[in-house]
Design a protein around this motif. Structure first.
Motif, PDB file in Angstrom:
ATOM      1  N   THR A 190      -3.504   1.006   1.352  1.00 22.72           N
ATOM      2  CA  THR A 190      -4.532   1.905   1.883  1.00 22.72           C
ATOM      3  C   THR A 190      -4.126   3.344   1.563  1.00 22.72           C
ATOM      4  O   THR A 190      -3.250   3.906   2.201  1.00 22.72           O
ATOM      5  CB  THR A 190      -4.700   1.700   3.398  1.00 22.72           C
ATOM      6  OG1 THR A 190      -3.437   1.839   4.037  1.00 22.72           O
ATOM      7  CG2 THR A 190      -5.242   0.312   3.687  1.00 22.72           C
ATOM      8  N   PHE A 250       1.429   1.247   2.959  1.00 24.52           N
ATOM      9  CA  PHE A 250       0.788   2.567   2.962  1.00 24.52           C
ATOM     10  C   PHE A 250       1.880   3.605   3.180  1.00 24.52           C
ATOM     11  O   PHE A 250       3.043   3.265   3.394  1.00 24.52           O
ATOM     12  CB  PHE A 250      -0.312   2.666   4.033  1.00 24.52           C
ATOM     13  CG  PHE A 250       0.163   2.428   5.429  1.00 24.52           C
ATOM     14  CD1 PHE A 250       0.649   3.460   6.202  1.00 24.52           C
ATOM     15  CD2 PHE A 250       0.123   1.152   5.979  1.00 24.52           C
ATOM     16  CE1 PHE A 250       1.101   3.242   7.497  1.00 24.52           C
ATOM     17  CE2 PHE A 250       0.566   0.925   7.277  1.00 24.52           C
ATOM     18  CZ  PHE A 250       1.063   1.975   8.021  1.00 24.52           C
ATOM     19  N   PHE A 294      -7.428   4.292   6.148  1.00 26.00           N
ATOM     20  CA  PHE A 294      -6.188   4.417   5.363  1.00 26.00           C
ATOM     21  C   PHE A 294      -4.972   4.623   6.250  1.00 26.00           C
ATOM     22  O   PHE A 294      -3.844   4.601   5.769  1.00 26.00           O
ATOM     23  CB  PHE A 294      -6.295   5.559   4.342  1.00 26.00           C
ATOM     24  CG  PHE A 294      -6.482   6.940   4.930  1.00 26.00           C
ATOM     25  CD1 PHE A 294      -5.460   7.587   5.607  1.00 26.00           C
ATOM     26  CD2 PHE A 294      -7.680   7.620   4.770  1.00 26.00           C
ATOM     27  CE1 PHE A 294      -5.623   8.860   6.141  1.00 26.00           C
ATOM     28  CE2 PHE A 294      -7.862   8.897   5.301  1.00 26.00           C
ATOM     29  CZ  PHE A 294      -6.828   9.514   5.980  1.00 26.00           C
TER      30      PHE A 294
END
Length: 532
Positions: free
Chosen positions: A87, A175, A225
Motif C-alpha cells: 500500500t 508498507f 495506504f
C-alpha cells in the motif's frame, strides 16, 4: 485424507462476510456499490486474472490510489493468491514514493489514472516492474509506456478460482511508515497477523462505548495506504457492517456521504475530526452527528476537541497503535473497574490511550524494564507483545534490533498508568522537551491549552535554549480573535488549580492559520521545530 490443517488467511474473512452477510454493501462515493456476495465474485475474478497475467506467490503488488472500491478489491485479491499487497503512501513526495517501490521490490502496480504521470517520471528506475494495471473511474482506457492491463477488464474476465492452499505464515502486506525520522521504514505482516488483528479489533469495538454491530455503516477516514486502514476493510466482513469508501478526502463530501449513506461508525485522526466539525456546513448536519461513533487514533486527542464532539452527540473512544503493530494495541473501552462510574467519569477514561485489546500485552516500563506504578504520575515507555506485530523492518536488521530490544517491541511513546489500568500517553520520546534537566510533557500541555474556548488546534515543540537546554513554543490555530495574554492568564489559572507546573508554560505563542501535516494527517512537528 485425515485432519485438515486450517490456515488463518485473508480469503477466509471475505468468505465469511459474503456467506453470512451477503446483502451488506460496499459503497464507493456515488459511483459504485456492491453487495458482499457480488464483491466476493469480483475479487475472485480479479485474483484469477492476476494469476493469468503472471502474478506469482511472493510477488509484491503496489497499489497507488485513494480510498476506492478498486483499493478494497486489492486488499483481498492480491493476498488471496499468495502475492504481497504494498500500500503505497500517495502523500509522500514523488521521490520518496519511488524509493519505497524500489525498496519493496515491487513487480506489479495497480494505479489510478491521475497517478500514472508520477510512475512515468520514474520509469528509468523501475526496470523490475513486469506490468501496470491502470483504471479510471469512467472506465476509460489509460495509456502508459509500461506493459499495461485494464483493471476493469481483469475484474470482469476472470474465472472463479479453485480453493488456494496459501499458508497463514506467508507474507500478505508491506508498507512504509510515515518517516518522522529519516527515510520511511518498511513493515510487513502475514495472513495470520491480519486475521488475528481483525478478530481482536472486531471484538473490542463491539464493547461499550462504541458497540459496533451489523446494524452500523462504517466510513473509515484513515487512508487505505496507512496501516491497513486500521484493519477495518477486514473487520467489516467479520462484523457485517456496510462499508462506505469516500475516495479522496474532502470534509464537505464526507459529511454529505454520512447523511446519504446513514454512516454511524468512523475511525480517524484528531485532525480529520477537527476539519469535519469546523467545516462551515457542519452545523447544517447536526442531526447526522448525533449518535455517530468515532474511534480516534494516530495522535493524541485534545480534550477541548473531545468535549466539542461530545456536545454534538458524538460518542468517542480513543485507540492506540503504530505502523509496526498492524496497528491497534489499545482502545479506551470500558473494563470492569470503570463500568460503575458516572457518565462524566467514564468519558474521561474514553479519551485516554486505553487498555489492551484481546491478545495484546501492553506495559509501561521504566528504564530498567520494570512496570511503573499506577499513580498516573510516573512516566515510562510503552512496550508491547501480540501475535500480529511486525517481525522486522524490511531489509533493515539494525533498526529491527533496536525495535525488539529485550524481546519487547519498543514504541518510543512515553506514558503513565492510572488506578484503573488505563494508559495515557504524555509524549513521544523524540518530541519530549527537556528543560533544566526535567521533562515537560508536551501532550499534557497541549491538552490543557486545547480547552481554551478560543483555541482551535494546538501543537507544542521544544527549541534550544542556552540556559535551560530546551524551552516550549506553542503554535495555535485560533478561533476568532485571541491574544497571547489571554492564553497566559488562562494557563496561570491552571497552574493555581494544580493542573500544570508554572515552568511548563511556553515562552512563546505563535498564531497560525493552519498547522503543517504529515502524509497521514498528523501534525508535523519537524516542520514546526524548524519554524520555531
Amino acid at each position: 485424507m485425515g485432519y485438515y490443517n486450517y490456515n488463518l488467511t485473508v480469503d477466509k474473512l471475505l468468505d465469511y462476510g459474503a456467506t453470512v452477510y451477503p446483502n451488506r454493501e460496499i459503497v464507493y462515493k456515488d459511483r459504485r456499490r456492491y453487495t458482499f456476495s457480488l464483491f466476493r465474485e469480483r475479487v475472485e475474478s480479479l485474483s484469477s486474472s492476476l494469476e493469468k497475467i503472471g502474478v506469482k506467490p511472493g510477488d509484491k503488488v503496489a497499489v497507488v490510489d485513494w480510498d476506492t472500491d478498486v483499493y478494497m478489491s486489492a486488499y483481498y485479491a492480491v493476498p488471496s493468491i499468495g502475492a504481497v499487497l504494498h500500500t503505497v503512501n500517495v502523500r509522500y513526495p514523488p521521490e520518496v514514493m519511488l524509493k519505497t517501490v524500489l525498496h519493496a521490490e515491487d513487480k506489479w502496480v495497480i494505479i489510478r489514472d491521475e497517478f500514472v504521470p508520477l510512475l512515468e517520471k520514474g520509469k528509468n528506475f523501475l526496470n523490475g516492474i513486469k506490468g501496470v494495471i491502470t483504471y479510471s473511474d469512467e472506465k476509460e482506457k489509460v495509456k502508459t509506456s509500461f506493459p499495461t492491463y485494464d483493471f476493469w477488464e481483469l475484474q470482469e474476465s476472470g474465472e472463479k478460482l479453485p480453493p488456494h492452499e496459501i499458508k497463514e505464515d506467508m507474507q500478505a502486506t508491506v508498507f512504509y511508515t510515515s518517516g518522522t525520522t529519516g527515510d520511511p521504514k518498511g513493515v510487513w505482516f502475514t495472513h495470520r497477523d491480519l486475521v488475528l488483528h481483525s478478530m481482536s479489533v472486531a471484538l473490542t469495538t463491539s464493547k461499550p462505548p462504541l458497540r459496533s454491530s451489523q446494524d452500523d455503516t462504517f466510513m473509515i477516514l484513515v487512508p487505505m495506504f496507512h496501516v491497513h486502514q486500521w484493519g477495518f476493510p477486514y473487520v467489516t466482513m467479520l462484523v457485517g457492517s456496510n462499508y462506505v469508501l469516500p475516495g479522496r478526502y474532502d470534509p464537505a463530501m464526507e459529511i454529505e456521504l454520512m447523511r446519504k449513506e446513514h454512516v454511524t461508525f468512523s475511525a480517524m485522526v484528531p485532525t480529520i475530526l477537527f476539519m469535519i466539525l469546523s467545516h462551515p456546513n457542519a452545523m447544517k448536519y447536526s442531526d447526522v452527528f448525533k449518535g455517530w461513533k468515532v474511534m480516534i487514533g494516530g495522535a493524541a486527542l485534545p480534550t477541548g476537541l473531545a468535549y466539542s464532539a461530545r456536545k454534538m452527540g458524538i460518542n468517542i473512544a480513543v485507540g492506540y497503535g503504530m505502523s509496526e503493530t498492524a496497528p491497534v494495541l489499545t482502545v479506551a473501552y470500558y473494563n470492569s473497574l470503570v463500568e460503575g462510574l458516572s457518565e462524566d467519569e467514564k468519558f474521561v477514561q474514553q479519551i485516554k490511550t486505553g487498555i489492551p485489546i484481546p491478545l495484546a500485552q501492553v506495559r509501561v516500563v521504566d528504564e530498567n524494564g520494570r512496570d511503573v506504578p499506577r499513580d498516573e504520575k510516573t512516566v515510562g515507555e510503552i512496550v508491547a507483545r501480540s501475535p500480529w506485530l511486525t517481525r522486522s523492518y524490511y531489509k533493515d536488521p539494525e533498526r529491527t534490533e533496536r525495535l525488539w530490544k529485550d524481546s519487547w517491541l519498543h514504541t518510543g511513546d512515553l506514558a503513565v498508568v492510572d488506578k484503573y489500568g488505563y494508559i495515557r500517553i504524555v509524549d513521544r520520546d523524540k518530541d519530549a522537551i527537556k528543560s533544566g534537566g526535567e521533562f515537560i510533557p508536551s501532550l499534557i500541555l497541549e491538552d490543557v491549552i486545547s480547552t481554551h474556548p478560543k483555541v482551535g488546534e494546538i501543537a507544542i515543540v521544544g527549541v534550544k535554549d542556552e540556559k535551560w537546554g530546551e524551552r516550549p513554543v506553542a503554535f495555535i490555530v485560533p478561533k476568532g480573535e485571541v491574544k497571547e495574554d489571554e492564553i497566559r492568564e488562562f494557563l496561570m489559572k491552571k497552574v493555581e488549580e494544580g493542573k500544570l507546573q508554572k515552568w511548563w508554560i511556553p515562552d512563546k505563542f505563535v498564531f497560525v492559520k493552519e498547522l503543517p501535516r504529515t502524509s497521514t494527517n498528523k501534525i508535523d512537528k519537524k516542520i514546526l521545530r524548524s519554524m520555531a
